[in-house]
Design an enzyme around this catalytic site. Structure first.
Site, PDB file in Angstrom:
ATOM      1  N   TYR A  34       0.847  -1.201   0.000  1.00 35.81           N
ATOM      2  CA  TYR A  34       0.000   0.000   0.000  1.00 35.81           C
ATOM      3  C   TYR A  34       0.883   1.252   0.000  1.00 35.81           C
ATOM      4  O   TYR A  34       0.673   2.177  -0.788  1.00 35.81           O
ATOM      5  CB  TYR A  34      -0.932  -0.012   1.214  1.00 35.81           C
ATOM      6  CG  TYR A  34      -1.692   1.276   1.381  1.00 35.81           C
ATOM      7  CD1 TYR A  34      -2.743   1.598   0.525  1.00 35.81           C
ATOM      8  CD2 TYR A  34      -1.351   2.185   2.379  1.00 35.81           C
ATOM      9  CE1 TYR A  34      -3.429   2.784   0.650  1.00 35.81           C
ATOM     10  CE2 TYR A  34      -2.035   3.380   2.519  1.00 35.81           C
ATOM     11  CZ  TYR A  34      -3.063   3.679   1.648  1.00 35.81           C
ATOM     12  OH  TYR A  34      -3.735   4.876   1.783  1.00 35.81           O
ATOM     13  N   GLU A  36     -11.759   5.868   4.354  1.00 35.86           N
ATOM     14  CA  GLU A  36     -11.189   6.787   5.348  1.00 35.86           C
ATOM     15  C   GLU A  36     -12.219   7.096   6.427  1.00 35.86           C
ATOM     16  O   GLU A  36     -11.884   7.186   7.608  1.00 35.86           O
ATOM     17  CB  GLU A  36     -10.690   8.075   4.687  1.00 35.86           C
ATOM     18  CG  GLU A  36      -9.458   7.889   3.826  1.00 35.86           C
ATOM     19  CD  GLU A  36      -8.184   7.551   4.587  1.00 35.86           C
ATOM     20  OE1 GLU A  36      -8.142   7.695   5.821  1.00 35.86           O
ATOM     21  OE2 GLU A  36      -7.216   7.132   3.933  1.00 35.86           O
ATOM     22  N   TRP A  66      -5.706   2.672  10.196  1.00 38.60           N
ATOM     23  CA  TRP A  66      -5.793   2.385   8.773  1.00 38.60           C
ATOM     24  C   TRP A  66      -5.492   0.914   8.512  1.00 38.60           C
ATOM     25  O   TRP A  66      -6.066   0.302   7.621  1.00 38.60           O
ATOM     26  CB  TRP A  66      -4.857   3.288   7.979  1.00 38.60           C
ATOM     27  CG  TRP A  66      -4.906   2.980   6.514  1.00 38.60           C
ATOM     28  CD1 TRP A  66      -3.900   2.512   5.740  1.00 38.60           C
ATOM     29  CD2 TRP A  66      -6.044   3.081   5.641  1.00 38.60           C
ATOM     30  NE1 TRP A  66      -4.331   2.309   4.448  1.00 38.60           N
ATOM     31  CE2 TRP A  66      -5.652   2.657   4.365  1.00 38.60           C
ATOM     32  CE3 TRP A  66      -7.367   3.488   5.822  1.00 38.60           C
ATOM     33  CZ2 TRP A  66      -6.517   2.629   3.280  1.00 38.60           C
ATOM     34  CZ3 TRP A  66      -8.233   3.457   4.734  1.00 38.60           C
ATOM     35  CH2 TRP A  66      -7.805   3.029   3.484  1.00 38.60           C
TER      36      TRP A  66
END
Length: 191
Positions: free
Chosen positions: A21, A43, A51
């Site tokens: 990522y 988000e 996250w």
């Protein structure tokens, strides 16, 4: 020939998914509306969580929310919303789940008004990425004047779960700002 070792931002763990990522997505400009919508929803799902938690569930989110097809999401019935609340593959928070439907509706209105969501969202940074020059991760802000303005405007336009900190994380995720630290291999000066 010796392969060069990638240096990454300090927040990246040794988890392969996290490294991928960081290396291939974070800070890379995104202009595709579907991906921009997906990242906005993810988000928002992150609020109060890490996250990493959401990233591990991203494929489940894509399946659960019809690959973030806003046209399909606005059609969700109470039964569909209930099935999402029972889906262990996503964060089962009623307000966060409902916010995806609310955001899909707002997203479609923005597309109609601005021609694309990309046109709308990228204007907050003058249609080009902000390239920051942070020496350490400690220097990277959690919000800025721009994310404050973005959050206020998104709220005014009907979006939910889009506070200033979420907006700044979103800006980082979709490459509106590039916050790779100067020692990171992904900072543009090191490529």
């Amino acid at each position: 020939m010796v392969a060069r070792m990638l240096k990454r931002c300090a927040w990246v763990t040794q988890e392969p998914l996290y490294m991928e990522y960081h290396d291939k997505e974070w800070g890379v400009p995104v202009f595709d509306d579907r991906i921009l919508f997906e990242m906005l929803c993810l988000e928002g799902a992150q609020a109060g969580l890490s996250w990493w938690t959401i990233l591990q569930k991203r494929d489940n989110y894509r399946k659960a929310f019809d690959h973030f097809d806003a046209e399909k999401i606005v059609q969700y019935t109470d039964e569909k919303l209930q099935s999402l609340l029972e889906d262990t593959g996503i964060v089962r928070n009623k307000l966060k789940i409902k916010s995806v439907v609310t955001n899909a509706d707002a997203f479609l209105k923005i597309q109609k008004e601005f021609g694309s969501f990309s046109n709308y969202i990228w204007r907050f940074v003058g249609d080009k990425p902000i390239l920051n020059q942070w020496a350490t991760i400690k220097e990277v802000p959690v919000s800025t004047e721009i994310s404050d303005r973005m959050s206020k405007r998104l709220k005014k336009d009907g979006f939910k779960f889009i506070g200033s900190t979420i907006c700044y994380s979103y800006m980082q995720a979709v490459g509106m700002v590039n916050d790779h630290t100067l020692d990171c291999s992904c900072h543009p000066r090191n490529r």
